[in-house]
Design a protein around this motif. Structure first.
Motif, mmCIF file in Angstrom:
data_model
loop_
_atom_site.group_PDB
_atom_site.id
_atom_site.type_symbol
_atom_site.label_atom_id
_atom_site.label_comp_id
_atom_site.label_asym_id
_atom_site.label_seq_id
_atom_site.Cartn_x
_atom_site.Cartn_y
_atom_site.Cartn_z
ATOM 1 N N GLY A 79 0.686 -1.056 -0.253
ATOM 2 C CA GLY A 79 -0.052 0.097 -0.072
ATOM 3 C C GLY A 79 0.990 1.193 -0.111
ATOM 4 N N GLY A 80 0.407 2.192 1.003
ATOM 5 C CA GLY A 80 1.200 3.539 1.061
ATOM 6 C C GLY A 80 2.487 3.381 1.039
ATOM 7 N N GLN A 81 3.179 2.279 1.964
ATOM 8 C CA GLN A 81 4.491 2.447 1.928
ATOM 9 C C GLN A 81 5.564 2.314 0.554
ATOM 10 N N GLY A 83 -2.261 8.081 5.170
ATOM 11 C CA GLY A 83 -3.408 7.917 4.233
ATOM 12 C C GLY A 83 -3.310 8.461 3.013
ATOM 13 N N LEU A 84 -2.872 7.838 1.945
ATOM 14 C CA LEU A 84 -2.639 8.425 0.746
ATOM 15 C C LEU A 84 -3.930 8.276 -0.334
ATOM 16 N N THR A 85 -4.830 7.496 0.121
ATOM 17 C CA THR A 85 -5.962 7.416 -0.743
ATOM 18 C C THR A 85 -6.982 8.651 -0.852
ATOM 19 N N PRO A 86 -6.893 9.244 0.511
ATOM 20 C CA PRO A 86 -7.705 10.694 0.391
ATOM 21 C C PRO A 86 -7.388 11.856 -0.272
ATOM 22 N N LEU A 87 -5.781 11.797 -0.488
ATOM 23 C CA LEU A 87 -5.143 12.698 -1.289
ATOM 24 C C LEU A 87 -5.238 12.459 -2.679
ATOM 25 N N GLU A 88 -5.459 10.919 -2.978
ATOM 26 C CA GLU A 88 -5.455 10.722 -4.324
ATOM 27 C C GLU A 88 -6.919 11.146 -4.888
ATOM 28 N N GLY A 89 -7.893 10.892 -4.010
ATOM 29 C CA GLY A 89 -9.082 11.443 -4.511
ATOM 30 C C GLY A 89 -9.096 12.626 -4.694
ATOM 31 N N ASN A 120 -7.912 -5.273 -7.139
ATOM 32 C CA ASN A 120 -7.139 -4.068 -7.294
ATOM 33 C C ASN A 120 -6.774 -3.513 -8.674
ATOM 34 N N ARG A 121 -6.304 -2.348 -8.739
ATOM 35 C CA ARG A 121 -5.788 -1.609 -9.890
ATOM 36 C C ARG A 121 -4.486 -0.964 -9.737
ATOM 37 N N GLN A 122 -3.732 -0.798 -10.873
ATOM 38 C CA GLN A 122 -2.461 -0.107 -10.626
ATOM 39 C C GLN A 122 -2.750 1.373 -10.563
ATOM 40 N N GLN A 123 -1.578 2.041 -10.153
ATOM 41 C CA GLN A 123 -1.461 3.589 -9.994
ATOM 42 C C GLN A 123 -2.151 4.167 -11.157
ATOM 43 N N ASP A 124 -1.260 3.872 -12.346
ATOM 44 C CA ASP A 124 -1.808 4.435 -13.486
ATOM 45 C C ASP A 124 -3.041 4.792 -14.261
ATOM 46 N N GLY A 176 -8.614 1.295 -1.927
ATOM 47 C CA GLY A 176 -7.607 1.129 -0.799
ATOM 48 C C GLY A 176 -7.621 -0.529 -0.523
ATOM 49 N N ARG A 177 -6.637 -0.714 0.471
ATOM 50 C CA ARG A 177 -6.561 -2.107 0.834
ATOM 51 C C ARG A 177 -7.860 -2.577 1.489
ATOM 52 N N MET A 178 -8.158 -3.800 1.409
ATOM 53 C CA MET A 178 -9.408 -4.499 1.908
ATOM 54 C C MET A 178 -8.826 -5.177 3.058
ATOM 55 N N PRO A 220 -9.858 -5.288 7.641
ATOM 56 C CA PRO A 220 -10.895 -4.776 8.630
ATOM 57 C C PRO A 220 -10.648 -3.369 9.024
ATOM 58 N N ARG A 221 -9.405 -3.148 9.230
ATOM 59 C CA ARG A 221 -9.164 -1.850 10.039
ATOM 60 C C ARG A 221 -9.481 -0.694 8.796
ATOM 61 N N LYS A 222 -9.556 -0.962 7.644
ATOM 62 C CA LYS A 222 -9.888 0.044 6.632
ATOM 63 C C LYS A 222 -11.568 0.460 6.869
ATOM 64 N N ASP A 223 -12.335 -0.473 7.390
ATOM 65 C CA ASP A 223 -13.617 -0.479 7.826
ATOM 66 C C ASP A 223 -14.518 -0.174 6.540
HETATM 67 N N1 UDP Z 1 -3.648 1.134 -4.165
HETATM 68 C C1 UDP Z 1 -3.433 0.733 -5.444
HETATM 69 N N2 UDP Z 1 -4.309 -0.088 -5.851
HETATM 70 C C2 UDP Z 1 -5.483 -0.693 -5.309
HETATM 71 C C3 UDP Z 1 -5.655 -0.231 -4.128
HETATM 72 C C4 UDP Z 1 -4.757 0.706 -3.568
HETATM 73 O O1 UDP Z 1 -2.521 1.255 -6.062
HETATM 74 O O2 UDP Z 1 -6.043 -1.219 -5.871
HETATM 75 C C5 UDP Z 1 -2.607 2.143 -3.343
HETATM 76 C C6 UDP Z 1 -3.365 3.562 -3.306
HETATM 77 O O3 UDP Z 1 -3.662 3.929 -4.417
HETATM 78 C C7 UDP Z 1 -2.683 4.020 -2.326
HETATM 79 C C8 UDP Z 1 -2.028 2.864 -1.546
HETATM 80 O O4 UDP Z 1 -2.387 1.753 -2.421
HETATM 81 O O5 UDP Z 1 -1.561 4.900 -2.800
HETATM 82 C C9 UDP Z 1 -2.882 2.931 -0.315
HETATM 83 O O6 UDP Z 1 -2.118 3.748 0.739
HETATM 84 P P1 UDP Z 1 -2.809 4.341 1.946
HETATM 85 O O7 UDP Z 1 -1.740 5.414 2.625
HETATM 86 O O8 UDP Z 1 -4.053 5.017 1.575
HETATM 87 O O9 UDP Z 1 -2.961 3.143 2.810
HETATM 88 P P2 UDP Z 1 -2.004 1.929 3.169
HETATM 89 O O10 UDP Z 1 -2.356 1.056 2.339
HETATM 90 O O11 UDP Z 1 -0.565 2.408 3.349
HETATM 91 O O12 UDP Z 1 -2.686 1.412 4.723
#
Ligand code: UDP
Length: 449
Positions: free
Chosen positions: A31-33, A336-342, A310-314, A239-241, A243-246
């Motif tokens: 994910g984000g890391q 939390g990267l996904t809020p910023l992405e949205g 899942n889907r890739q970044q591009d 985002g990741r699926m 439990p903590r992502k609720d």
């Molecule tokens: N992500 C992705 N494809 C997916 C789901 C998630 O590339 O199908 C990426 C998402 O775009 C984001 C990262 O995974 O860059 C998730 O980072 P975030 O900090 O939101 O949460 P973390 O997964 O690190 O807890």
């Protein structure tokens, strides 16, 4: 893509035991890391640093070393079996990982000028190697063990050594990067980190990849099988699926929204859920998807919920862009990267008022903050945003503007580089670095062996 670096470039060892920039994202441990390591190393490369990203070799197909971006190599370190392991099983492999990093440097004759550790396990390796090699160490944890334990209790599968090691690492390294004020508070309040040893450098988003698309265009660009029409009202989660992502909270709120809209004689909205271990939704490899499917069925909204896998970044901007509003309501969130992405895609975000989300989402301006585990509060804000297109569009524009202003990777890399330069300047003045003189706590070393 070459990885040639200029003569005399400063060399950085970027350690990230489980999160590789090369890995596919969206699964349980990617994910984000991964994004952080990729973006920061890439931009440091652009600034003229030579960066080697060390990550555990988790597949037979990975070459020992690969040129990844200009100025950046990825080094796959042998430590344990060359297959994917849950990150919570990696701790006993860290001495081998450390030795692999040291061996690589010795074999090549590379002297690193600085070590940048990611996550607590690589933090241990970074602190230990920093002491042995006498080079400065910068650490970013991405998530803290005490916070995880507080929120997950018995479900927390982290090794029991985690919190002790985190404390040792904080004592030993020169500087700790916190991604937002609440992470600094955790470092200082929970771990006793000296405040002047903690630097806030927020993470960011790639504003070229994550860019606004009109709803109509975005919907044309995603799979037609998803059945998202141009007039549909759509709530989106990426985002990741876990439990903590609720995401369960999102499904509950969505069901309530559907009830309200149907009661008002309006067409039912749709819920788009992107993430999982595989590119197609699979409840076997991603059990949380099974839970969510069951819940959607019980709540009578299964026909309105679309899982993509899942889907890739591009391509993610298409999915964010296909939504009218994006949502993320984790129990807790280090950054939390996904809020910023949205936001970068010009969509308002309704997010939990926790951790980094309170820093990225400006409540009432770029979206709304809601209490976690409160589906009714979430549903009320979703309703408001769907009912008021002008508010939605205004917030979407404000969201994009906020990202461009405060959360871009070139800025993160520049600020990170400034931290490095300060450490080198300190060292060349012969001054005391902030690092404690004592070696990394020997108890931590013993535990790892
Ligand atoms: N992500 C992705 N494809 C997916 C789901 C998630 O590339 O199908 C990426 C998402 O775009 C984001 C990262 O995974 O860059 C998730 O980072 P975030 O900090 O939101 O949460 P973390 O997964 O690190 O807890």
């Amino acid at each position: 893509m070459g990885s040639q670096v200029g003569e005399g470039a400063r060399r950085i060892a970027f350690l990230s035991e489980h999160a590789s920039p090369v890995a596919l994202l969206g699964g349980a441990d990617a994910g984000g890391q991964n994004v952080y390591v990729d973006e920061v190393s890439r931009h440091l490369g652009r600034l003229g640093y030579a960066v080697d990203v060390f990550t555990r070799r988790d597949s037979d197909e990975q070459p020992p070393v690969m040129a990844w971006r200009p100025g950046v190599r990825v080094v796959h370190v042998e430590a344990g079996p060359a297959r994917t392991l849950p990150k919570d099983d990696l701790w006993p492999l860290m001495p081998a990982f450390r030795d692999g990093v040291a061996r690589f440097a010795a074999d090549e004759g590379t002297c690193y000028d600085l070590i940048h550790g990611n996550f607590w396990m690589s933090g241990w390796v970074a602190a230990d190697l920093g002491q042995r090699l006498g080079v400065p160490v910068v650490q970013i944890f991405h998530a803290m063990g005490k916070t995880k334990q507080r929120h997950q209790g018995a479900a927390d599968t982290s090794p029991e050594e985690r919190i002790g090691v985190e404390s040792d690492v904080i004592r030993s390294v020169d500087w700790v990067i916190a991604q937002c004020p609440s992470e600094r508070d955790e470092l200082v309040g929970d771990y006793g980190a000296p405040p002047d040893k903690v630097e806030i450098i927020p993470s960011a988003v790639n504003t070229e990849i994550f860019r606004p698309l009109s709803r109509a265009e975005a919907r044309r660009q995603i799979e037609p099988e998803l059945g998202i029409g141009s007039d549909d009202e759509v709530v989106g989660y990426v985002g990741r699926m876990l439990p903590r992502k609720d995401v369960r909270n999102v499904v509950r709120a969505f069901a309530s929204l559907v009830r309200d809209r149907e009661a008002a004689g309006r067409p039912a909205p749709k819920l788009l859920l992107v993430g999982g271990e595989t590119g197609a939704p699979d409840p076997v490899t991603t059990p949380e998807i099974g839970v969510l499917q069951g819940m959607a069925a019980d709540l009578g909204v299964a026909h309105l919920v679309r899982f993509t896998g899942n889907r890739q970044q591009d391509v993610l901007h298409r999915y964010y862009g296909a939504a009218d509003v994006t949502v993320t309501t984790p129990w807790y969130e280090p950054f939390g990267l996904t809020p910023l992405e949205g936001m970068a895609c010009g969509r308002p975000v309704v997010g939990s008022a926790v951790g980094g989300i309170t820093f990225t989402v400006e409540d009432g301006v770029t979206g709304f903050l809601v209490p976690p585990r409160d589906p009714e509060a979430l549903a009320a804000h979703l309703q408001e945003l769907l009912d008021r297109p002008e508010l939605r569009d205004r917030m979407g524009r404000a969201a994009r503007a906020r990202v461009e202003r405060f959360f871009t990777w070139p800025t993160v890399a520049e600020r990170t580089a400034a931290l490095y330069e300060e450490l080198w300047a300190e060292a060349s003045r012969g001054g005391e670095a902030k690092r404690a003189a004592a070696p990394a706590d020997p108890r931590a070393l013993a535990r790892a062996r």
